[in-house]
Design a protein around this motif. Structure first.
Motif, PDB file in Angstrom:
ATOM      1  N   VAL A  67      29.067  39.715  44.613  1.00 21.18           N
ATOM      2  CA  VAL A  67      29.435  38.465  45.272  1.00 21.18           C
ATOM      3  C   VAL A  67      30.641  38.657  46.187  1.00 21.18           C
ATOM      4  N   CYS A  68      31.696  39.312  45.689  1.00 26.21           N
ATOM      5  CA  CYS A  68      32.923  39.446  46.487  1.00 26.21           C
ATOM      6  C   CYS A  68      32.881  40.632  47.450  1.00 26.21           C
ATOM      7  N   LEU A  76      29.705  40.097  39.815  1.00 23.92           N
ATOM      8  CA  LEU A  76      30.823  39.574  40.600  1.00 23.92           C
ATOM      9  C   LEU A  76      31.170  40.489  41.770  1.00 23.92           C
ATOM     10  N   SER A 128      36.068  41.082  38.716  1.00 26.66           N
ATOM     11  CA  SER A 128      35.007  42.104  38.710  1.00 26.66           C
ATOM     12  C   SER A 128      35.575  43.483  38.408  1.00 26.66           C
TER      13      SER A 128
END
Length: 357
Positions: free
Chosen positions: A52-53, A49, A177
Motif C-alpha cells: 500500500v505505501c 502494508l 509495515s
C-alpha cells in the motif's frame, strides 16, 4: 475536541480487533507453534502494508525497524500466542489492561508526557476492574501463561512509546509495515531452530491466520500507531482497555465461558477508565486563547503625535509653493513687489534720469 474524538474512534479499532485474537487463536490455530504462528501473522500483514505505501526503510530506520519489530511484533506475538494457548480468553485479554499504566510511566521520560490525574484515575479504575475480573475468573490459572501475557504487555508498552517518539520521522503506514516485516523476519529463523518444520495448516487455520494478518494485525496496528501519533500515550493506552472487554464478551458469547457478578463490575470499571481517558485528552483543547498577541499590533496605531505633525508639515510647504508657481506664470512683474530688496533698487533708477540732461 472533534479531532481527538475522530482519532480516538480510529484507535479503538485496534484493541477491539486484538480482543478477538485470543478466541481465534485458541479455537482455530494449531497448538505448540507460537513462533510460527506469530511469523505467519506478521509477515503477510507487513507485505500487505508495504504494497500500500510502497516505501522502503532508509537511513537509521533499518535498525529502528528491527528494534520496534522485536518489541512490538516478534516478541509480543510469540508471548501473546503462548498466553492465548495456556490461559482462558477472558484472563489472557484482561492482563493486557495493565498496559496503560506502563505506557504512562514510560512516556513521561521518553516523550515528556506527564500523566495527568484523569489519566492516572482512569488507569487505576481499569486496574481495579482487571483485578476483579482476574480473581473471579473461572478455570485454573496457568503461571507460564500469566508470565507470557505480562511480558507481552511490558514489551509492547515500551515499544509503543518508542514508536511514538519516532513517529514524526516517517509515514505511519510505512513504519508499521517495516516493523511487521522486521519482526516477522526475526521470528522465522528462531521458529525453524526451536520448532523445526512449520505446522500443516488446514482450512480453518488458513482462515484464522488470514483474519489475524489482515484485520487484527495490518488494520489494527495501522490504527494504533495513527492514534499514538495524534493522541497522548495515556489516552491511547486507556483505549487499550477495550481489549479485555472484547475478549471477555467473546469468551462469554462464543466460547461458553462463565461470567460472575464481580466480573460484570470489573467490566463497568474498565469502561469508566476508557471514558476518563477520553475526557483527559479533550481538556487541553480549550486553551486556544491566542487573541492576546493580536492586541499589541493595534496599540501603535493610536500614536497620534506623528500623524498630525506629518500632515501639518506638507500643508505649510505645499500652500506657498502653489501660489508662487501661479504667480510666476501669470504675473511676472508682481514677483519683485514682495521682495523687499527689489523696491529700493527700482527707486534710484527712476530718480537718476532727470538730472542727467
Amino acid at each position: 475536541m472533534e479531532g481527538n474524538l475522530k482519532w480516538s474512534l480510529v484507535t479503538a479499532v485496534a484493541p477491539v480487533a486484538w480482543g478477538t485474537t485470543y478466541f481465534v487463536t485458541r479455537e482455530y490455530l494449531p497448538e505448540s507453534h507460537p513462533l510460527y504462528g506469530a511469523a505467519f501473522r506478521a509477515v503477510p500483514a507487513g507485505l500487505l502494508l508495504l504494497a500500500v505505501c510502497r516505501k522502503l526503510p532508509h537511513g537509521s530506520w533499518w535498525w529502528k525497524s528491527l528494534v520496534l519489530g522485536a518489541l512490538n511484533m516478534s516478541g509480543f506475538f510469540a508471548l501473546v500466542y503462548v498466553a492465548a494457548q495456556r490461559l482462558p480468553t477472558s484472563l489472557a485479554s484482561i492482563i493486557m489492561a495493565l498496559a496503560p499504566l506502563f505506557m504512562m510511566m514510560i512516556a513521561w521520560p521518553l516523550v515528556g508526557e506527564r500523566p495527568g490525574w484523569k489519566h492516572l484515575t482512569g488507569a487505576m479504575t481499569g486496574v481495579a476492574g482487571v483485578c476483579l475480573m482476574v480473581f473471579t475468573a473461572t478455570g485454573a490459572v496457568d503461571t507460564i501463561g500469566v508470565l507470557a501475557s505480562v511480558g507481552a504487555m511490558a514489551m509492547s508498552s515500551y515499544g509503543y512509546v518508542l514508536a511514538k517518539r519516532w513517529s514524526d520521522e516517517v509515514d505511519v503506514l510505512a513504519a508499521t509495515s517495516w516493523q511487521l516485516l522486521g519482526g516477522g523476519l526475526l521470528l522465522l529463523p528462531c521458529a525453524a531452530l526451536v520448532e523445526g518444520a512449520p505446522p500443516a495448516l488446514d482450512g480453518p487455520a488458513l482462515i484464522g491466520f488470514g483474519y489475524l494478518a489482515v484485520v487484527a494485525t495490518a488494520l489494527a496496528f495501522a490504527a494504533w500507531f495513527l492514534g499514538l501519533k495524534h493522541l497522548p500515550a495515556g489516552t491511547v493506552g486507556l483505549l487499550g482497555l477495550l481489549n479485555p472487554v472484547t475478549g471477555v464478551l467473546l469468551g462469554l458469547l462464543l466460547a461458553g465461558e462463565s461470567l460472575s457478578g464481580r466480573q460484570v463490575v470489573g467490566l463497568v470499571l474498565t469502561l469508566c477508565g476508557v471514558v476518563l481517558g477520553q475526557r483527559a485528552s479533550r481538556t487541553p483543547a480549550p486553551p486556544p486563547e491566542v487573541p492576546e498577541p493580536s492586541e499589541p499590533p493595534e496599540r501603535p496605531e493610536p500614536s497620534g503625535s506623528a500623524e498630525p505633525s506629518e500632515r501639518s508639515e506638507p500643508s505649510r510647504s505645499a500652500e506657498p509653493s502653489e501660489p508662487s508657481n501661479l504667480s510666476e506664470l501669470s504675473k511676472p512683474s508682481e514677483r519683485s513687489k514682495p521682495s523687499g530688496s527689489a523696491e529700493p533698487a527700482e527707486r534710484p533708477s527712476r530718480i537718476n534720469p532727470p538730472p542727467s540732461p
